[in-house]
Design a protein around this motif. Structure first.
Motif, PDB file in Angstrom:
ATOM      1  N   UNK A  72       0.830  -1.218   0.000  1.00  0.00           N
ATOM      2  CA  UNK A  72       0.000   0.000   0.000  1.00  0.00           C
ATOM      3  C   UNK A  72       0.864   1.267   0.000  1.00  0.00           C
ATOM      4  N   UNK A  73       2.037   1.181   0.639  1.00  0.00           N
ATOM      5  CA  UNK A  73       2.945   2.338   0.648  1.00  0.00           C
ATOM      6  C   UNK A  73       3.426   2.675  -0.761  1.00  0.00           C
ATOM      7  N   UNK A  74       3.457   1.656  -1.599  1.00  0.00           N
ATOM      8  CA  UNK A  74       3.904   1.843  -2.979  1.00  0.00           C
ATOM      9  C   UNK A  74       3.101   2.919  -3.701  1.00  0.00           C
ATOM     10  N   UNK A  75       1.807   2.944  -3.419  1.00  0.00           N
ATOM     11  CA  UNK A  75       0.932   3.869  -4.158  1.00  0.00           C
ATOM     12  C   UNK A  75       0.256   4.888  -3.240  1.00  0.00           C
ATOM     13  N   UNK A  76       0.677   4.948  -1.990  1.00  0.00           N
ATOM     14  CA  UNK A  76      -0.004   5.841  -1.034  1.00  0.00           C
ATOM     15  C   UNK A  76       0.106   7.305  -1.448  1.00  0.00           C
ATOM     16  N   UNK A  77      -0.945   8.065  -1.161  1.00  0.00           N
ATOM     17  CA  UNK A  77      -0.984   9.500  -1.435  1.00  0.00           C
ATOM     18  C   UNK A  77       0.034  10.222  -0.543  1.00  0.00           C
ATOM     19  N   UNK A  78       0.958  10.932  -1.180  1.00  0.00           N
ATOM     20  CA  UNK A  78       2.012  11.614  -0.407  1.00  0.00           C
ATOM     21  C   UNK A  78       1.817  13.135  -0.376  1.00  0.00           C
ATOM     22  N   UNK A  79       0.791  13.610  -1.058  1.00  0.00           N
ATOM     23  CA  UNK A  79       0.568  15.055  -1.098  1.00  0.00           C
ATOM     24  C   UNK A  79      -0.273  15.534   0.073  1.00  0.00           C
ATOM     25  N   UNK A  80      -1.321  14.790   0.387  1.00  0.00           N
ATOM     26  CA  UNK A  80      -2.259  15.202   1.442  1.00  0.00           C
ATOM     27  C   UNK A  80      -1.859  14.579   2.776  1.00  0.00           C
ATOM     28  N   UNK A  81      -0.731  14.935   3.305  1.00  0.00           N
ATOM     29  CA  UNK A  81      -0.295  14.359   4.583  1.00  0.00           C
ATOM     30  C   UNK A  81      -0.284  15.424   5.669  1.00  0.00           C
ATOM     31  N   UNK A  82      -0.382  14.999   6.880  1.00  0.00           N
ATOM     32  CA  UNK A  82      -0.208  15.903   8.023  1.00  0.00           C
ATOM     33  C   UNK A  82       0.181  15.065   9.227  1.00  0.00           C
ATOM     34  N   UNK A  83       0.507  15.735  10.332  1.00  0.00           N
ATOM     35  CA  UNK A  83       1.001  15.009  11.503  1.00  0.00           C
ATOM     36  C   UNK A  83      -0.119  14.540  12.424  1.00  0.00           C
ATOM     37  N   UNK A  84      -1.396  14.854  12.062  1.00  0.00           N
ATOM     38  CA  UNK A  84      -2.516  14.447  12.911  1.00  0.00           C
ATOM     39  C   UNK A  84      -3.122  13.125  12.455  1.00  0.00           C
ATOM     40  N   UNK A  85      -3.532  13.083  11.172  1.00  0.00           N
ATOM     41  CA  UNK A  85      -4.164  11.872  10.656  1.00  0.00           C
ATOM     42  C   UNK A  85      -4.061  11.874   9.144  1.00  0.00           C
ATOM     43  N   UNK A  86      -3.491  10.859   8.590  1.00  0.00           N
ATOM     44  CA  UNK A  86      -3.502  10.681   7.129  1.00  0.00           C
ATOM     45  C   UNK A  86      -3.198   9.222   6.856  1.00  0.00           C
ATOM     46  N   UNK A  87      -3.595   8.761   5.685  1.00  0.00           N
ATOM     47  CA  UNK A  87      -3.350   7.361   5.322  1.00  0.00           C
ATOM     48  C   UNK A  87      -1.853   7.066   5.349  1.00  0.00           C
ATOM     49  N   UNK A  88      -1.072   8.011   4.808  1.00  0.00           N
ATOM     50  CA  UNK A  88       0.372   7.783   4.738  1.00  0.00           C
ATOM     51  C   UNK A  88       0.980   7.665   6.140  1.00  0.00           C
ATOM     52  N   UNK A  89       0.559   8.568   7.043  1.00  0.00           N
ATOM     53  CA  UNK A  89       1.077   8.514   8.423  1.00  0.00           C
ATOM     54  C   UNK A  89       0.733   7.172   9.076  1.00  0.00           C
ATOM     55  N   UNK A  90      -0.513   6.728   8.903  1.00  0.00           N
ATOM     56  CA  UNK A  90      -0.925   5.459   9.501  1.00  0.00           C
ATOM     57  C   UNK A  90      -0.145   4.283   8.936  1.00  0.00           C
ATOM     58  N   UNK A  91       0.109   4.322   7.638  1.00  0.00           N
ATOM     59  CA  UNK A  91       0.880   3.232   7.026  1.00  0.00           C
ATOM     60  C   UNK A  91       2.305   3.201   7.576  1.00  0.00           C
ATOM     61  N   UNK A  92       2.918   4.374   7.756  1.00  0.00           N
ATOM     62  CA  UNK A  92       4.294   4.410   8.271  1.00  0.00           C
ATOM     63  C   UNK A  92       4.359   3.915   9.715  1.00  0.00           C
ATOM     64  N   UNK A  93       3.321   4.241  10.510  1.00  0.00           N
ATOM     65  CA  UNK A  93       3.279   3.743  11.893  1.00  0.00           C
ATOM     66  C   UNK A  93       3.124   2.216  11.873  1.00  0.00           C
TER      67      UNK A  93
END
Ligand code: FE2
Length: 234
Positions: A72-93
């Motif tokens: 999923x990280x391969x195609x995760x959205x990297x533009x709409x990120x923030x330090x509170x909640x985002x798909x990318x942040x959750x995937x990295x955690x």
């Protein structure tokens, strides 16, 4: 956040700088990786067969999650990120949690469960632990203190590349209170799933049983590897 055009322009700036520098171009790395479960012989009599089977199933579950996250990280959205909640942040955690769980279980399964292994006084692990903890018994005492301080987590002896010495530490869960610059060498699982079926709340008896069957051959190879890595990473 920033839109794609803005991000592309910023990255092109970085690329121009890199091209004009003398840094050697590295091959492109694939983000996605796939890990496969390994077989481990748990020949110990200190852990029941039911607990061994359940533990292997948990290990395989972590790998399944890790591979899913990696994909999923391969195609995760990297533009709409923030330090509170985002798909990318959750995937990295989730990546840290499941990657640590996978590696720590593999280290644990292969450095425990050898009823015939014994440490000798002129071996590298014995001499290094004696040097950095005072005596081998002092290392054991500190290792046990760390283990019993862990919540559902891990106790680890490792080589610290900044301190340039061997230290004990614990990890809560798979990813809380993780020491940076630390190469894990001796690992025991302190999650309830590792001991509760056979030892109930007697974590100390479980821990002693694991320490009695450390595979010192496996551990010595790790000590050699850690110090050779530390020569490079200063
Ligand atoms: Fe475990």
């Amino acid at each position: 956040m920033f839109d794609k055009k803005e991000l592309d322009e910023m990255l092109q700036g970085f690329v121009r700088t890199a091209v004009n520098s003398t840094v050697t171009k590295l091959p492109v790395l694939e983000e996605s990786y796939v890990h496969e479960a390994k077989p481990f012989k748990q020949v110990t009599e200190f852990v029941s067969q039911k607990a061994k089977t359940a533990h292997m199933d948990l290990y395989k579950g972590y790998i399944e999650s890790l591979n899913k996250i990696s994909s999923e990280l391969d195609t995760a959205e990297r533009g709409e990120v923030n330090s509170r909640y985002s798909e990318y942040r959750n995937l990295k955690i989730g990546e840290i949690f499941n990657l640590n769980a996978t590696w720590l279980h593999e280290l644990y399964f292969s450095n425990c469960f050898d009823p015939h292994s014994e440490i000798v006084m002129d071996s590298m692990p014995y001499m290094r632990l004696e040097r950095d903890f005072g005596t081998f018994e002092d290392w054991q005492r500190d290792f046990m203190a760390c283990a019993l301080s862990a919540q559902n987590g891990w106790v680890v002896t490792g080589y610290h590349s900044f301190l340039r010495k061997y230290v004990n530490t614990f990890v809560d869960g798979h990813s809380s209170h993780v020491m940076m610059g630390f190469y894990p060498l001796i690992v025991v699982d302190m999650w309830e799933h590792a001991y509760f079926r056979d030892y109930l709340t007697d974590k100390k008896s479980y821990l002693i049983s694991q320490m009695r069957e450390f595979n010192w051959g496996v551990i010595e190879e790790r000590f050699k590897k850690a110090e050779s890595i530390a020569q490079v990473v200063k």
